[in-house]
Design a protein around this motif. Sequence first.
Motif, short mmCIF file in Angstrom:
data_model
loop_
_atom_site.label_atom_id
_atom_site.label_comp_id
_atom_site.label_asym_id
_atom_site.label_seq_id
_atom_site.Cartn_x
_atom_site.Cartn_y
_atom_site.Cartn_z
N ASP A 7 30.66 12.78 10.07
CA ASP A 7 31.20 11.96 8.98
C ASP A 7 32.67 11.64 9.22
O ASP A 7 33.55 12.48 9.02
N SER B 89 35.09 10.66 5.52
CA SER B 89 35.67 11.66 4.62
C SER B 89 36.99 12.21 5.14
O SER B 89 37.62 13.04 4.48
N ARG C 207 27.25 1.29 3.22
CA ARG C 207 27.04 2.58 2.56
C ARG C 207 26.54 2.39 1.13
O ARG C 207 25.58 3.04 0.69
N VAL D 128 24.76 9.57 1.32
CA VAL D 128 25.27 9.66 2.69
C VAL D 128 26.63 8.97 2.74
O VAL D 128 26.76 7.81 2.32
N THR D 129 27.62 9.65 3.26
CA THR D 129 28.98 9.10 3.28
C THR D 129 29.19 8.13 4.44
O THR D 129 29.77 7.06 4.26
N ASP D 130 28.72 8.48 5.63
CA ASP D 130 28.97 7.67 6.82
C ASP D 130 27.64 7.21 7.41
O ASP D 130 26.98 7.95 8.16
N THR E 272 28.10 5.95 11.66
CA THR E 272 28.79 6.73 12.68
C THR E 272 27.95 6.84 13.95
O THR E 272 26.72 6.94 13.90
N THR F 188 19.71 6.07 10.12
CA THR F 188 19.96 6.62 8.79
C THR F 188 18.88 6.19 7.81
O THR F 188 18.36 7.00 7.03
N GLU G 242 25.78 16.32 6.75
CA GLU G 242 26.99 15.59 7.12
C GLU G 242 28.13 16.57 7.38
O GLU G 242 28.46 17.41 6.54
N PRO H 96 32.08 16.62 8.24
CA PRO H 96 33.32 15.83 8.38
C PRO H 96 33.97 16.07 9.74
O PRO H 96 34.10 17.21 10.19
#
Length: 316
Positions: free
Chosen positions: A116, A119, A139, A150-152, A155, A182, A194, A196
Amino acid sequence: MKNESSQPTVAVLLPCYNEEVTIGKVVRDFKRALPNADVYVYDNNSTDRTAEIATAEGAIVRKEPRQGKGNVIRAMFEDIDADVYVMADGDDTYPAESAPQMVEKVLEGYDMVIGDRLSSTYFQENKRPFHNVGNRVVRGSINGLFGAHVTDIMTGYRAFSFNFVKTYPVLSRGFEVETEMTIHSLNNNLKLYELPIQYRDRPEGSVSKLDTVGDGIRVMSTIFRMIREYKPLPFFGTLGVLIGLTGLGFCISVMIEFWQTGFVSRFPTLIGAVMLVVTGLLLFITGIILDVIAKNNRKTFIIESNRFAWLRRHIK
């Protein structure tokens, strides 16, 4: 698929196209972070010294003639067998020191570990504002549709289990493959984690291969296609309701005129309105049928994944 010392085997996957400025450092970093891993560099028709430098640093170098990151990942997943896979880019934007944590999470039972960027340092390090906007749009749309967090989404730094790699159908040819991964994972309710990471922008002299507009369009097209395939009822149902309500509105206006005058003076409007209502109903019914098929496909995927896992355990 354990080695002689019964340690899990780890493969580092580095798809590369013209990365001679950074590939040497990337290979060294991953060898330092994962000393027992095999580092694979797949050269995707580079015109510089990428393959030569990677070989000199001790990487296993292979060629992939089909242009595009998705094609390279497809070849990697087909060719390489390992207990854990770590995928990164050859541009030195992802920290190799995070790889052991990612490997550990896969060994704990996660199907895919996502590095991630968003973040931590991505929005400060990345100097391309349209990429930042694109990440937020992608996103928001995917999380909203699948009810996920899901943040990223996009990626390129990920770790995978053996089962994920061998059951995931790589359909995309280019950079949209990460988005596809994803969506595939969310649709099939796979176990995601995830982690970071500290993203850093490309070093001076290293040129991005991303086409902000072109690849952005391809990513959005991939999202559109996969929503249509994985979520057909919301897709076709919403479209059908909108078209049907439009037709119904025209029908009501013609009916009001008929009640007031006793005549229908706008036959073309009436015919068009009825056609819109019928089209809306057909689209809604299509969504229901395709939704049943999509659910059956998810059931089939789970059954096949369970069978694959059972066979792998017994082959060991």
